[in-house]
Structure formats: C-alpha cells, structure tokens
Design an enzyme around this catalytic site. Structure first.
Site, PDB file in Angstrom:
ATOM      1  N   ARG A 413     -61.150 -28.168  84.486  1.00  0.00           N
ATOM      2  CA  ARG A 413     -62.259 -27.941  85.403  1.00  0.00           C
ATOM      3  C   ARG A 413     -63.454 -27.254  84.738  1.00  0.00           C
ATOM      4  O   ARG A 413     -63.313 -26.235  84.071  1.00  0.00           O
ATOM      5  CB  ARG A 413     -61.799 -27.103  86.599  1.00  0.00           C
ATOM      6  N   HIS A 443     -51.766 -28.565  80.464  1.00  0.00           N
ATOM      7  CA  HIS A 443     -52.276 -27.202  80.307  1.00  0.00           C
ATOM      8  C   HIS A 443     -51.551 -26.449  79.198  1.00  0.00           C
ATOM      9  O   HIS A 443     -51.890 -25.327  78.875  1.00  0.00           O
ATOM     10  CB  HIS A 443     -52.115 -26.472  81.655  1.00  0.00           C
ATOM     11  N   ARG A 572     -52.950 -10.182  87.140  1.00  0.00           N
ATOM     12  CA  ARG A 572     -54.384  -9.904  87.050  1.00  0.00           C
ATOM     13  C   ARG A 572     -55.133 -10.289  88.326  1.00  0.00           C
ATOM     14  O   ARG A 572     -55.959  -9.552  88.813  1.00  0.00           O
ATOM     15  CB  ARG A 572     -54.997 -10.663  85.874  1.00  0.00           C
ATOM     16  N   HIS A 600     -54.984 -12.434  80.049  1.00  0.00           N
ATOM     17  CA  HIS A 600     -54.730 -13.862  80.202  1.00  0.00           C
ATOM     18  C   HIS A 600     -53.327 -14.277  79.756  1.00  0.00           C
ATOM     19  O   HIS A 600     -52.887 -15.382  80.050  1.00  0.00           O
ATOM     20  CB  HIS A 600     -55.787 -14.646  79.397  1.00  0.00           C
TER      21      HIS A 600
END
Length: 717
Positions: A413, A443, A572, A600
């Site tokens: 995206r 991914h 997170r 991340h």
C-alpha cells in the site's frame, strides 16, 4: 476451576476493543509525545506532523472502508460487537477530538515556544510589515505566479477535479461592475514549491516564516483580474484511496494496478478540512459539489495539513532544539577480514537495526552479485528506498549471469507505483520478476543466496522483521538473522519454489509460513504454555508486535491467562485485547513504546517449561497477516543470540520513559516511575551498540550486556 473455564466464552465481544478506536488511542500516544515538555521542541514538531500523516492514511483506508461497508448495507459486527455504522459514529467524535487536540497543541504550546526560541511563524498575511509584504509580493510574482492554474466555475466551466490530499484555495468572486451572483473560483497550492517560505531576517535576528497559501491569498486578485474578491479560504479534501483490484479478472496484474493507482486521486471525498472561520456560502458550495456530509467536515483552527511541520523540522540552524542524531553502529561479527559468507559460516549473526547498521544486509546482496561462486539470488521485496542499493545489486547480479528471482509485491500500500518502477527495471536487467500472488500479499522478508563451495552447494539466508529499505532501516527498529543453516536453507528454497510455482512442501524444518501454517503454529505454542500452567510447570509468554487484533489469538491468550500463564505484550499500535478482566485477562499486561524510533520488530518468547523458545518474523497478530499474506516466522536457536533477544525484551519491559501501559479502563498511562530507575530502552540500546562498536569484539560476551538466561520477573511487574 476447570468447570469455570469451560463456561467462559473467550470470544464474547465485551472482552474486545474495536480496532479503529484502538488505533485512535495509538495516534493519541504519538500526539502525547508532541505534548511532552521534556522532549526537544523540534522533535515535538516532528511527532505532531506524524500524527497528521497517520490520520490522513487512516481516513483514506480505514474510514473509507467503513463507509464502503455502510453504503452496501453491510452490518456484520466486528469482534467488539460494533457494526460499521456504529464504528463510524464512534470515530466521528474520536477523530474530531483528536484533531482539536492536535491544533490545541500547535497553537497553544508549540507556536509560543517557537517564538520564544527565535522562529516566528506568521499566521496571516495581514500581519506582514510593509517590507515583508513587498518581499512576499516579489516572491509571488517571480516564483509562484508562473506555476499556478486558477480555475473559475460557471455555466461553461464545471467544478474542477480536486486531487486527493491537495491543499487548495477557494474563493467567491464577483465580476467587476456587474451585479451578478457570486461565482466560485479555486487554485491549487502547488506541491512542487516549498510550503514554508523564510523571509529576510530583520535587525532583531529573529527568523520569520510564512506558509505558501498565505502568500497566494495575499495576491489572489492577480489571478482573477476582472473580478472583485469577496472571500478567500483554503480547503483540503481526503478521498477513498483503498484500491479495489479484481485479481482473478486481471489478465495482467501490473496493468490493473497501474490503472487503479490513477483512480486513487479521484476516489469519493470522505473528509473536508476548512478554516474554522470559512465563509458560510463558500463552504456550502464546496460541500454541495463534493457531496460531503456535515459530520465529515473538519473546521480547523490553524493551518490545514500539519505534515508541513516535518519540513520545518528540517530547517537548518535549530540543531540545539533537536535530539542529537544517532549513527547506526557496526556489527561486531562483521568486522575484520574475509567475505561475508566466511563470517556467516562461523555462526548465525543477529542484526538489530537501527542501533546496528543495515550495511551487512546490503553487503550480503552486493557480495553475492559479484562473487563468481554464487549461482543464484532469490529475494522478496515489499518496500524499498527511492534509490535502493539492493535493487542495483540485484540488477548487477543478473547482468553478471547469475540466476536472480525477485518477488516484488505490487500491492504494498502506497508503494505500488515505486514497486512497479523497480520491477520493470529488474526485468530489463534480466531478473525473473514475480508480481506477487493472486489473492495474497507477500509480506515476508527473506533472501536466499545459493553458492558453489568445495564441499558442494551451500545456501545462505537472510530473514528479517522489516523491509529491505536502507532508508527506513535508520528509523525503524527491526531484527534480522543471517545464517547458513542447512535446514533453514532447505526451507528457504521451498519458500521460493512455492512463490514462483505451485510446489507446497509436505513439511518444514524450521520456518513457519502464513497463510497455511503460521496461525496454527502460534495457537499451538500458546496452547502448550496453557497446558504447562495447568500442570503447575513453568509457563510464561512475551510477544512484541505492531498490532494485535486476531480474535482466535486473543481468545487463546485469554484462555492461557485464565490457566495462570504470565503474559506480557509489547504492542506498539492497535490492541483489541483488554486487560484486567476477572477470570479472563488478569495475568496479561500490555505496554506500548512510542519513541524516537518506530518500534517495528516482531519477537515471540515462550517459556516452554524452562527451555525457552524464541521466534522472530514478519507477521503481526492480525487476521490479514495470518490469513491473507505470505509471512515467515523463524526461530533463534543459537544460545548466545537467544540471550541477546531476551535482553531486548527484558529492557523494553523495564522501560519507564517511553512505555505506556494499558489499564483495565482501556486507556494508556505512562509507567508509574516511583521506586524505578529512569530507563529509556531506545536510548539504552543506542548506548550499548556504541559500547560494543568501540570494543570491536567478535561476539557479545560481556556479562554487563547479556542478562540472565530467562526473562526476569522484574520485567513483568
């Protein structure tokens, strides 16, 4: 107790938080960094800019998706029992409150502090002195006017197409000397010009800036010479940017995505931002033409689109108001003579970015491209930087005659356009490019290098939690593993065979993949801890993810908690799990760390009755990751590396500065520091990396750095 557990329905909606409202809580935590007086002023500007950028994407994708559901009368409730319409109603209040807090922070806190520190932001062009006004007029004539395209609306000229996220100036005008009705006119504030314009310094030494839209407003009459200007106000719209791609119908996925990208600029308008004091007639005209509902109008008490603050952050001369820059440190195992392959042969290498440099990953590809012994390179690419050295190395490898296979995920995206460019370039260089898989996003982050050596074929693998993006690797915290493990090498080969063809292995050695096996793997690991706890054996879990909203995973965590498993979650962003529910989640603690770097990495710890297992991977605990994406989970097995991963988790569980803890009231609060040391985990990781870099050691063996074998109980308090 067993009978009680059977009666508990862990999927009951009352045990869950709505995903979208949880995201608002996350963006509020980011906003709180902008409100934190202990943080350097320009860092606070940066955090406020990030909240604005986050909110834009949230509207373009999440709110747009809910509106689409409502428009087709889809009313299935989410895991928290809310229908799309109920979610939109709740979000209407939450997002308006968030925007009000953004602008309160900007006008009441940050602007006065900027003024105090020598930077004056001119709020309105009427506030300019005569000399400043003359400068602005010259700037408009020389640099701005030639770029502008004023557009009037009348019987022969329809309302123009307003681009998504563009800043525009709307005006009501009247023909000079005529008593006709007012007409609408608009001009787009050009994004190709700097939005922040600095004025010449005065004698007081104070620096002054003005926004581009104010310069255009001041000179608007020069764009409509035969008209009187009745009123002028900026406005900005947000459009539905969620791509709808019928992959089964698309003969060529590349062309289909290119076609859909063009539509993104002209999707349905879903949010309108205007000045708080906008003329009512002007607003009514824009509202009617864009078919915007009243609840989708945001009246802003300040400049529209606060993302310009990131440009202000980049202004020179204010380093004393910023956090000192951090330089990623060398990886000790990579130091010294020898090729990267020789270093990996000595043992698995753990990477921790951005505390350690991303260069080993780039060098891995570069050396493979040049090494005459390397036969093939295979890699997945989800997001890469604008001038990626990895792309260049892959192209060179193909030109050097190596077999290069690259899966470029075109459906990443907002990176679709960038990825299309790289995919075409790689194809021209001779790489075999796979454009993702029908119905799935790839991914996973994996690279396989096949090398001919004296004793046969060797396979070298890099696995990571983050993208192959050398730019974001300086901003995102991610972990990675370089290995020449034979079993992982076999699995890596199977992964690429599966991606490029139709071959699904019957079993895996070490890796676990979504969408077919990974979710069951997680559920079985959680169930194992649950059984250990029921038998009075050692049971504990820690998971570090970006988001947690998969109902099956949460229900399994609730069952484990009710069985007595101590669970600590470092989440997170979105967290749909609720803590402190009697008999359900009393043994679960959730914290979120929002700091200078974006957390991340995905790390998972399972106590396993005193024989801890540690995994890292590309997947969050979300339905899309576990059921609709190709993701990879990989184990960390080398004892020394396990200790380092344990240390990462332990330190984050002890963070008392950047950690926010989820309460039973479903709000986040800063850690109660009473009786605890002041500990910013990100700063501590920076310090440790610098120490290790200075020592130039070849292994992490310092007892001051490596903690106890297991996660300390202190981290779970």
């Amino acid at each position: 107790m067993a009978e009680k557990e059977k009666k508990t329905d862990f999927t009951n909606p009352k045990y869950y938080t709505n995903r979208e409202l949880s995201w608002i809580l996350f963006n509020t935590r980011v906003l709180n960094e902008a409100r934190d007086k202990s943080i350097p002023l320009f860092e606070r500007l940066k955090f406020l800019s990030i909240t604005a950028s986050n909110l834009d994407e949230f509207f373009m994708i999440r709110v747009a998706s809910l509106k689409d559901m409502v428009s087709v009368h889809y009313d299935k409730p989410d895991i928290a029992g809310m229908t799309p319409q109920e979610q939109l109603e709740a979000l209407d209040k939450a997002t308006h409150d968030l925007v009000n807090m953004q602008y309160s922070t900007y006008t009441r806190s940050l602007l006065p502090l900027l003024e105090k520190n020598g930077l004056h932001v001119i709020q309105a062009h009427e506030d300019l002195t005569k000399a400043e006004g003359d400068y602005v007029d010259r700037y408009f004539k020389d640099s701005v006017y030639p770029v502008l395209t004023p557009m009037a609306v009348d019987s022969s000229r329809p309302f123009p197409l307003i681009r998504n996220k563009s800043l525009n100036i709307g005006a009501l005008v009247k023909k000079k000397g005529e008593n006709k009705e007012m007409e609408f006119a608009t001009v787009q504030v050009p994004s190709v010009l700097p939005r922040i314009v600095e004025l010449p310094s005065g004698n007081d030494g104070k620096r002054k800036v003005i926004l581009l839209e104010e310069i255009i407003e001041k000179n608007i009459e020069k764009l409509f010479l035969n008209y009187d200007i009745v009123c002028v106000h900026p406005f900005r719209i947000m459009r539905n940017a969620d791509l709808t791609i019928e992959e089964d119908e698309a003969a060529d996925l590349l062309k289909e995505i290119e076609k859909q990208l063009k539509k993104r600029q002209w999707g349905q308008a879903i949010r309108l931002e205007v000045e708080a004091d906008i003329d009512k007639k002007l607003l009514k005209f824009i509202e009617k033409e864009l078919k915007i509902k009243e609840e989708d109008i945001y009246r802003i008490a300040g400049p529209l689109d606060l993302t310009f603050l990131m440009k202000m952050y980049g202004m020179e001369g204010f380093d004393h108001l910023k956090k000192p820059g951090y330089i990623p440190q060398p990886v000790p195992e990579m130091e010294g003579e020898g090729s990267i392959f020789e270093k990996i042969q000595k043992g698995d290498i753990l990477l921790y970015h951005p505390y350690q440099t991303f260069n080993p990953v780039v060098e891995f590809i570069k050396q493979a491209a040049k090494d005459p012994q390397v036969l093939a390179i295979k890699q997945t690419l989800y997001r890469v930087s604008g001038n990626s050295p990895i792309i260049a190395a892959l192209a060179q490898a193909a030109e050097n005659g190596k077999q290069v296979s690259v899966l470029v995920e075109l459906k990443a995206r907002f990176d679709e356009e960038n990825n299309i460019v790289w995919a075409k370039m790689l194809e021209k260089a001779g790489c075999h490019v796979i454009y993702g898989l029908v119905g799935l996003k790839t991914h996973s982050k994996i690279t396989l290098v096949v090398r001919r050596e004296e004793d046969g074929i060797a396979r070298y693998v890099h696995l990571g939690t983050g993208n192959y993006n050398d730019a974001t690797a300086k901003l995102y915290t991610d972990t990675g593993l370089l290995t020449c493990s034979e079993s992982i090498g076999e699995d890596a080969t199977a992964v690429f065979n599966m991606l490029s063809g139709y071959s699904e292995p019957l079993s895996w050695n070490k890796l676990s993949l979504a969408p077919l096996w990974l979710k069951d793997k997680f559920l079985s690991l959680i169930q194992r801890e649950t059984e250990y706890a029921r038998r009075g054996r050692k049971a504990k879990m820690i998971a570090k993810v970006n988001s947690l909203c998969d109902r099956d995973i949460i229900a399994a965590l609730y069952e484990a908690s009710s069985a007595g498993v101590k669970i600590h979650l470092i989440v997170r962003g979105i967290c749909c799990l609720r803590v402190g529910i009697p008999g359900v989640s009393e043994n679960i603690k959730v914290r979120s760390i929002v700091g200078n770097f974006l957390e991340h990495s995905r790390i998972f710890y399972f106590e396993n009755d005193g024989e801890p297992e540690i995994y890292m991977g590309s997947a969050d605990w979300m339905p899309r990751n576990l059921e609709r994406r190709v993701e990879i989970l990989f184990p960390v097995e080398k004892e020394e590396l396990k200790q380092r991963v344990i240390h990462i988790l332990d330190l984050q569980l002890k963070d008392t500065v950047k950690a926010n803890v989820l309460t039973k009231d479903n709000v986040y609060e800063k850690v109660d520091k009473r009786g605890k040391e002041h500990l910013d985990s990100q700063e501590e990781f920076c310090r440790e990396a610098i120490e290790q870099g200075e020592k130039h050691v070849t292994a992490y063996s310092s007892r001051t750095f490596i903690p106890e074998t297991h996660i300390s109980d202190a981290g779970l308090q």
